[in-house]
Write an enzyme that holds these catalytic residues in place. Structure first.
Site, PDB file in Angstrom:
ATOM      1  N   ASP A 223       0.813  -1.209   0.000  1.00 27.11           N
ATOM      2  CA  ASP A 223       0.000   0.000   0.000  1.00 27.11           C
ATOM      3  C   ASP A 223       0.854   1.270   0.000  1.00 27.11           C
ATOM      4  O   ASP A 223       0.703   2.128   0.851  1.00 27.11           O
ATOM      5  CB  ASP A 223      -0.907  -0.058   1.255  1.00 27.11           C
ATOM      6  CG  ASP A 223      -1.845   1.118   1.360  1.00 27.11           C
ATOM      7  OD1 ASP A 223      -2.331   1.582   0.315  1.00 27.11           O
ATOM      8  OD2 ASP A 223      -2.079   1.584   2.498  1.00 27.11           O
TER       9      ASP A 223
ATOM     10  N   GLU B  78       3.296  -8.297   6.995  1.00 28.48           N
ATOM     11  CA  GLU B  78       2.021  -8.883   6.579  1.00 28.48           C
ATOM     12  C   GLU B  78       2.142  -9.837   5.395  1.00 28.48           C
ATOM     13  O   GLU B  78       1.447  -9.674   4.378  1.00 28.48           O
ATOM     14  CB  GLU B  78       0.997  -7.791   6.277  1.00 28.48           C
ATOM     15  CG  GLU B  78       0.633  -6.965   7.493  1.00 28.48           C
ATOM     16  CD  GLU B  78      -0.538  -6.020   7.262  1.00 28.48           C
ATOM     17  OE1 GLU B  78      -0.999  -5.903   6.112  1.00 28.48           O
ATOM     18  OE2 GLU B  78      -0.988  -5.400   8.240  1.00 28.48           O
TER      19      GLU B  78
ATOM     20  N   TYR C 169      -6.745  -3.394  12.566  1.00 31.10           N
ATOM     21  CA  TYR C 169      -7.501  -2.181  12.226  1.00 31.10           C
ATOM     22  C   TYR C 169      -8.964  -2.343  12.630  1.00 31.10           C
ATOM     23  O   TYR C 169      -9.869  -2.206  11.820  1.00 31.10           O
ATOM     24  CB  TYR C 169      -7.359  -1.889  10.730  1.00 31.10           C
ATOM     25  CG  TYR C 169      -5.971  -1.373  10.387  1.00 31.10           C
ATOM     26  CD1 TYR C 169      -5.706  -0.009  10.407  1.00 31.10           C
ATOM     27  CD2 TYR C 169      -4.941  -2.246  10.078  1.00 31.10           C
ATOM     28  CE1 TYR C 169      -4.429   0.471  10.116  1.00 31.10           C
ATOM     29  CE2 TYR C 169      -3.666  -1.778   9.789  1.00 31.10           C
ATOM     30  CZ  TYR C 169      -3.414  -0.412   9.809  1.00 31.10           C
ATOM     31  OH  TYR C 169      -2.171   0.068   9.533  1.00 31.10           O
TER      32      TYR C 169
ATOM     33  N   GLU D  85       0.936  -1.897  14.158  1.00 32.54           N
ATOM     34  CA  GLU D  85       0.146  -0.936  13.376  1.00 32.54           C
ATOM     35  C   GLU D  85      -1.252  -0.877  13.964  1.00 32.54           C
ATOM     36  O   GLU D  85      -1.812  -1.903  14.354  1.00 32.54           O
ATOM     37  CB  GLU D  85      -0.015  -1.377  11.905  1.00 32.54           C
ATOM     38  CG  GLU D  85       1.167  -1.116  11.024  1.00 32.54           C
ATOM     39  CD  GLU D  85       0.928  -1.566   9.572  1.00 32.54           C
ATOM     40  OE1 GLU D  85      -0.228  -1.533   9.094  1.00 32.54           O
ATOM     41  OE2 GLU D  85       1.919  -1.960   8.929  1.00 32.54           O
TER      42      GLU D  85
HETATM   43  C1  GCB Z   1      -1.477  -2.359   6.673  1.00 27.67           C
HETATM   44  C2  GCB Z   1      -0.169  -2.301   5.967  1.00 27.67           C
HETATM   45  C3  GCB Z   1       0.207  -0.895   5.569  1.00 27.67           C
HETATM   46  C4  GCB Z   1      -1.022  -0.167   5.032  1.00 27.67           C
HETATM   47  C5  GCB Z   1      -2.051  -0.078   6.127  1.00 27.67           C
HETATM   48  C6  GCB Z   1      -3.337   0.583   5.644  1.00 27.67           C
HETATM   49  O1  GCB Z   1      -1.797  -3.311   7.330  1.00 27.67           O
HETATM   50  O2  GCB Z   1       0.873  -2.918   6.677  1.00 27.67           O
HETATM   51  O3  GCB Z   1       1.228  -0.962   4.608  1.00 27.67           O
HETATM   52  O4  GCB Z   1      -0.722   1.089   4.525  1.00 27.67           O
HETATM   53  O5  GCB Z   1      -2.371  -1.368   6.567  1.00 27.67           O
HETATM   54  O6  GCB Z   1      -3.536   1.761   5.870  1.00 27.67           O
HETATM   55  O7  GCB Z   1      -4.133  -0.104   5.009  1.00 27.67           O
END
Ligand code: GCB
Length: 644
Positions: free
Chosen positions: A203, A447, A500, A536
């Protein structure tokens, strides 16, 4: 494909070549000089259908301007955002760079005792370099340095500019790191002839170009090729173990002296390997853990040798931080004291220059990090510039050093070809960063599809190799796979988990965070009894977009998400959670897509480094945690910033 006819055979040859020799950062010393080659280079993207006209017509044989039109291109910088041409922004295939340089006569005259080396801090992704039409080096991988001894080529023509030509290809395959794939769109009713796209599973925008400084530097013909330093310490005495390798002769002598920051010699040694004893050492401490963070001694290594009756001397000075790192089942210890990672994930990313090294940006970022009270970051998702790493060492910013193993999702990316390349990349990364006190842990991937059966052997092998190369640091990879399915986790020292909740899962439902996050931590800890970092977590926010009650994409939602996560961190950090790294430090560019508004907006700062509301929430929290856990003098504890 995008230069494929030329790229693939090279990749087949290149993969699996072990990193040979040292990769010391070029420094001016009494025996070495460096010359920066930054500025404007001539540039051309090869838009021929096969992207291979440059090879067919041998553009490296003549000045590039004689083989067709060129434009000026800044180095270091990504090329993508420099012009108004959308086809260059999204270009895939070979681009060509060229620079003519006049070398000082003293480098070229007389005997052959001066060695001239051409070094690239990094170029993305596959590079071939010629000097005066002679190929001097090929390198695969976009984020690590490579170099070539060009003495024999440049010595023949003193007083004449030497011509450096670089062909660079940003095509990714299932076997590169990061992986990618080229997809041809063969439906003639929907796409023009030969239409293709590059698919990536990560990403961030696949910026390309000569991203880091290019330098010429000299050494004597017999020279210090590599230095490896490890340190152990107790309160009152530290040991600095060293190993030095010299190339060009076996009849050299070596002497070493370690100086403190006042210039006083605190220990001396000789020979290619040994141990220096330092009484009452000044330890290297992280930012906010000590009033004088980032303390580094200078290790001066001096080599002397007689060649044909002439005394040659090479001197290299390496900054050395004395510190230890240990991991227990619940803690991460630096110098024996528990360290809690309160930090960020970053990207090398900014307007116009893309991933090119930019000093004003670098300094601004370090000032923001320290303003925030961040004591650490992860180099998501690739090794950062050596110049950035130097500042981490100097300011005491702790680093989880990640290799470009991001987006390893395709089954074919777990095969032997990818594995061999991954091992080489770890060798290159460790060779570059092994002496850095700020680097406390290696991350071999972000990931990956670590639930796939071949992931078990893949990560077992990569992690074992990493540990064999550097037994002094813990190793991890960052996972988003369920604890019960992940096949790589048995091999890591620290569990790093991304999640997330209320964003990609249960979007809009902040109320699910406490339960889901608590369950996540408890499951992982029960399964592995290893300390855990929330590597994260985050939410996009469009700066200036407000909504109360908080709705997704507003600044209020990002803040509310933080608070929900923090309440759980505060409970679990009393047990085995050893860190929290926000995703992300700043907004950054990505491929275009329906979920990306001019890039990823999970930054707590905008891409232009202005704070969103969430930055203030995090700042208050980080300083509070730092104050609780440190034994700093009161003046520092009262939020006064101690910027060096
Ligand atoms: C993740 C990734 C990261 C992305 C982020 C997102 O899990 O490791 O590279 O930018 O989520 O914002 O989706």
């Amino acid at each position: 494909m995008a230069g494929g006819c030329r790229l693939l055979p090279l990749l087949l040859l290149g993969l699996g070549t072990a990193a040979a020799g040292g990769m010391l950062y070029p420094r001016d010393t009494p025996s070495r000089e460096r010359k920066e080659l930054g500025g404007l280079w001539s540039f051309r993207a090869d838009f021929s259908p096969g992207r291979d006209a440059g090879f067919a017509q041998r553009w490296y044989r003549r000045p590039l301007r004689q083989t067709g039109p060129v434009i000026d291109m800044p180095v270091p910088s990504s090329f993508n955002d420099i012009t108004q041409d959308p086809s260059l922004e999204n270009y895939i295939g070979w681009v060509w760079y060229e620079k003519e340089v006049l070398l000082p006569l003293r480098w070229l005259q007389g005997d052959l005792n001066t060695r001239v080396v051409l070094r690239f801090g990094s170029a993305h992704y596959y590079s071939i370099v010629w000097v005066n039409g002679v190929q001097v080096v090929e390198h695969e991988g976009g984020h690590l340095p490579f170099e070539a001894d060009i003495s024999s080529i440049v010595k023949g023509s003193p007083g004449v500019p030497c011509r450096i030509t670089v062909a660079l290809n940003n095509t990714l395959t299932p076997y590169t790191l990061p992986p990618g794939s080229i997809q041809y769109m063969n439906d003639k009713t929907r796409y023009p002839k030969n239409y293709f796209v590059q698919n990536i599973r990560f990403d961030f925008f696949n910026y390309a170009g000569i991203h880091r400084p290019v330098v010429l530097y000299t050494t004597p013909s017999v020279y210090i090729d590599d230095i490896t330093v490890t340190t152990t310490s107790s309160q009152s005495v530290a040991m600095v173990q060293y190993q030095v390798s010299v190339v060009g002769s076996t009849l050299y002598s070596l002497s070493l002296s370690l100086r403190d920051q006042e210039g006083k010699v605190v220990a001396t040694g000789d020979g290619p390997a040994g141990e220096l004893k330092v009484l009452n050492p000044n330890l290297w401490w992280p930012y906010l853990m000590h009033e004088n963070p980032g303390y580094r001694y200078s290790l001066e290594v001096k080599m002397q040798v007689r060649v044909n009756g002439v005394l040659l001397e090479d001197v290299y000075t390496l900054p050395v931080g004395i510190r230890t790192v240990h991991v227990t089942s619940t803690q991460f210890l630096i110098n024996g004291r528990p360290f809690y990672f309160h930090g960020v994930n970053k990207h090398e990313d900014a307007d116009i220059r893309g991933k090119g090294l930019d000093w004003p940006l670098v300094m601004k970022d370090f000032n923001l990090l320290r303003w925030l009270g961040a004591n650490s970051f992860r180099t998501s998702h690739y090794p950062y510039a050596e110049e950035i790493m130097d500042l981490c060492d100097a300011y005491g910013i702790v680093v989880i050093d990640e290799c470009p193993g991001v987006g390893i999702k395709m089954p074919e990316s777990f095969g032997n070809k990818s594995l061999q390349h991954h091992l080489v990349v770890m060798e290159e990364l460790i060779r570059r960063d092994k002496n850095r006190p700020s680097v406390v842990m290696w991350s071999v991937a972000n990931e990956p599809a670590s639930e796939l059966p071949p992931a078990a052997n893949y990560f077992k092998t990569v992690i074992a190799h990493t540990k064999a190369l550097d037994p002094s640091r813990p190793v991890t990879f960052v996972t988003d796979v369920n604890y019960a399915l992940d096949r790589g986790a048995p091999y890591v020292d620290v569990i790093c988990v991304n999640s997330y909740f209320s964003w990609y899962h249960d979007p809009g439902h902040l109320e699910v965070i406490p339960l889901q996050l608590t369950t996540q931590f408890e499951n992982w800890y029960k399964a592995y009894q290893k300390p855990i970092i929330q590597s994260e977590y985050g939410a996009d926010s469009v700066p200036g977009l407000h909504s109360d009650p908080p709705l997704m994409f507003s600044e209020e939602y990002q803040k509310a998400m933080l608070r929900e996560y923090h309440s759980v961190f505060d409970k679990k950090r009393k047990e085995y959670v050893i860190g929290e790294l926000i995703w992300n430090f700043a907004d950054f560019m990505t491929n275009q897509g329906t979920t990306r508004v001019l890039g990823n907006k999970k930054g707590i700062f905008t891409r232009q480094r202005q704070p969103k509301s969430a930055a203030f929430v995090l700042r208050e929290r980080y300083w509070k945690i730092a104050n609780e856990s440190s034994c700093l003098p009161p003046i520092i504890k009262s939020h006064s910033l101690f910027l060096k």
